[in-house]
Design a protein around this motif. Structure first.
Motif, PDB file in Angstrom:
ATOM      1  N   HIS A   1       0.854  -1.188   0.000  1.00  0.00           N
ATOM      2  CA  HIS A   1       0.000   0.000   0.000  1.00  0.00           C
ATOM      3  C   HIS A   1       0.890   1.238   0.000  1.00  0.00           C
ATOM      4  O   HIS A   1       1.736   1.400   0.882  1.00  0.00           O
ATOM      5  CB  HIS A   1      -0.918   0.009   1.225  1.00  0.00           C
ATOM      6  CG  HIS A   1      -1.892  -1.118   1.263  1.00  0.00           C
ATOM      7  ND1 HIS A   1      -3.246  -0.940   1.084  1.00  0.00           N
ATOM      8  CD2 HIS A   1      -1.721  -2.449   1.454  1.00  0.00           C
ATOM      9  CE1 HIS A   1      -3.868  -2.114   1.160  1.00  0.00           C
ATOM     10  NE2 HIS A   1      -2.955  -3.040   1.389  1.00  0.00           N
TER      11      HIS A   1
ATOM     12  N   ALA B   1       0.812   5.212   0.285  1.00  0.00           N
ATOM     13  CA  ALA B   1       0.024   6.382   0.670  1.00  0.00           C
ATOM     14  C   ALA B   1       0.505   7.586  -0.135  1.00  0.00           C
ATOM     15  O   ALA B   1       1.663   8.006  -0.001  1.00  0.00           O
ATOM     16  CB  ALA B   1       0.149   6.639   2.163  1.00  0.00           C
TER      17      ALA B   1
ATOM     18  N   SER C   1      -3.050  12.795   1.163  1.00  0.00           N
ATOM     19  CA  SER C   1      -3.743  12.601   2.439  1.00  0.00           C
ATOM     20  C   SER C   1      -4.674  11.398   2.433  1.00  0.00           C
ATOM     21  O   SER C   1      -4.771  10.673   3.423  1.00  0.00           O
ATOM     22  CB  SER C   1      -4.553  13.860   2.792  1.00  0.00           C
ATOM     23  OG  SER C   1      -5.477  14.152   1.749  1.00  0.00           O
ATOM     24  N   ASP C   2      -5.378  11.156   1.322  1.00  0.00           N
ATOM     25  CA  ASP C   2      -6.383  10.099   1.295  1.00  0.00           C
ATOM     26  C   ASP C   2      -6.105   9.015   0.255  1.00  0.00           C
ATOM     27  O   ASP C   2      -6.560   7.888   0.406  1.00  0.00           O
ATOM     28  CB  ASP C   2      -7.777  10.701   1.005  1.00  0.00           C
ATOM     29  CG  ASP C   2      -8.201  11.686   2.081  1.00  0.00           C
ATOM     30  OD1 ASP C   2      -7.846  11.448   3.251  1.00  0.00           O
ATOM     31  OD2 ASP C   2      -8.869  12.673   1.757  1.00  0.00           O
ATOM     32  N   SER C   3      -5.428   9.329  -0.807  1.00  0.00           N
ATOM     33  CA  SER C   3      -5.242   8.393  -1.904  1.00  0.00           C
ATOM     34  C   SER C   3      -4.249   7.293  -1.538  1.00  0.00           C
ATOM     35  O   SER C   3      -3.208   7.548  -0.929  1.00  0.00           O
ATOM     36  CB  SER C   3      -4.760   9.141  -3.147  1.00  0.00           C
ATOM     37  OG  SER C   3      -4.572   8.250  -4.222  1.00  0.00           O
ATOM     38  N   VAL C   4      -4.601   6.061  -1.918  1.00  0.00           N
ATOM     39  CA  VAL C   4      -3.745   4.900  -1.673  1.00  0.00           C
ATOM     40  C   VAL C   4      -3.629   4.107  -2.962  1.00  0.00           C
ATOM     41  O   VAL C   4      -4.629   3.781  -3.601  1.00  0.00           O
ATOM     42  CB  VAL C   4      -4.301   4.004  -0.545  1.00  0.00           C
ATOM     43  CG1 VAL C   4      -3.434   2.760  -0.392  1.00  0.00           C
ATOM     44  CG2 VAL C   4      -4.366   4.772   0.762  1.00  0.00           C
TER      45      VAL C   4
END
Length: 201
Positions: A147, A149, A152-155
């Protein structure tokens, strides 16, 4: 203030000078050449079940296809076997073949699909965290899902990557070097006067 070359020239030097004036100063990461370090696919154990199905269905179809006397029965057996092989063997293989993970010195590129291709990529400088998640079966084969990162939110996910721990170590090293390169500027740039004189000449 940077002088603007004469737009009437319409030459390659004019376009190059405009691009140079618009983009500089560039970081060292943009100056370095991009090198492909690894091209990966999901772990090969995903092809184990399709291979077993193919080895079982093909002989059975040949046996029962010749066992029936009526032609329509033989065609039904062969058609059913072909459908099973298509759904359980060929399509999984194409899905595995069409998914690739490419790691370069500047970015990570993920490609999906065979007929309709999709592509996602992220520069190493945007990656803020790298996580590795592995279930019991993945740990047995030393694979895992990575994963990334981004923001802030996108993975971004690299699903079922072989030798996952080695890939994570490589990514950490690349990201650290990318951060270091982003903070380093090239030692010299052509001045605005030099660009203008080059174009005018």
């Amino acid at each position: 203030m940077a002088s603007v070359p004469n737009a009437d020239t319409g030459s390659a030097e004019y376009r190059a000078a405009n691009l140079e004036a618009a983009l500089k100063p560039a970081t060292a990461a943009h100056v370095r050449p991009e090198i492909v370090l690894a091209r990966l696919r999901r772990h090969g154990r995903r092809l184990f079940l399709p291979a077993i199905v193919l080895l079982v269905v093909a002989p059975l179809a040949g046996f029962y296809g010749s066992w029936f006397r009526e032609q329509w029965q033989q065609l039904s057996v062969l058609g059913g076997a072909a459908l099973v092989i298509l759904l359980l063997c060929l399509l999984p293989y194409l899905a595995w073949l069409g998914t690739t993970f490419t790691i370069t010195t500047k970015r990570i590129i993920i490609r999906h699909g065979v007929i309709v291709r999709s592509r996602s990529e992220v520069s190493l400088g945007r990656i803020r965290e790298v996580q590795l998640r592995s279930n019991a079966i993945q740990r047995l084969y030393r694979s895992g899902t990575i994963h990334l990162a981004v923001g802030s939110d996108s993975v971004l996910k690299l699903n079922d990557v072989p030798q996952a721990e080695l890939v994570v170590s490589m990514l950490h090293e690349l990201i650290e070097r990318s951060y270091a390169a982003e903070t380093t500027l090239p030692t010299a740039y052509p001045s605005d006067n030099h660009v203008s004189s080059t174009v005018n000449n």
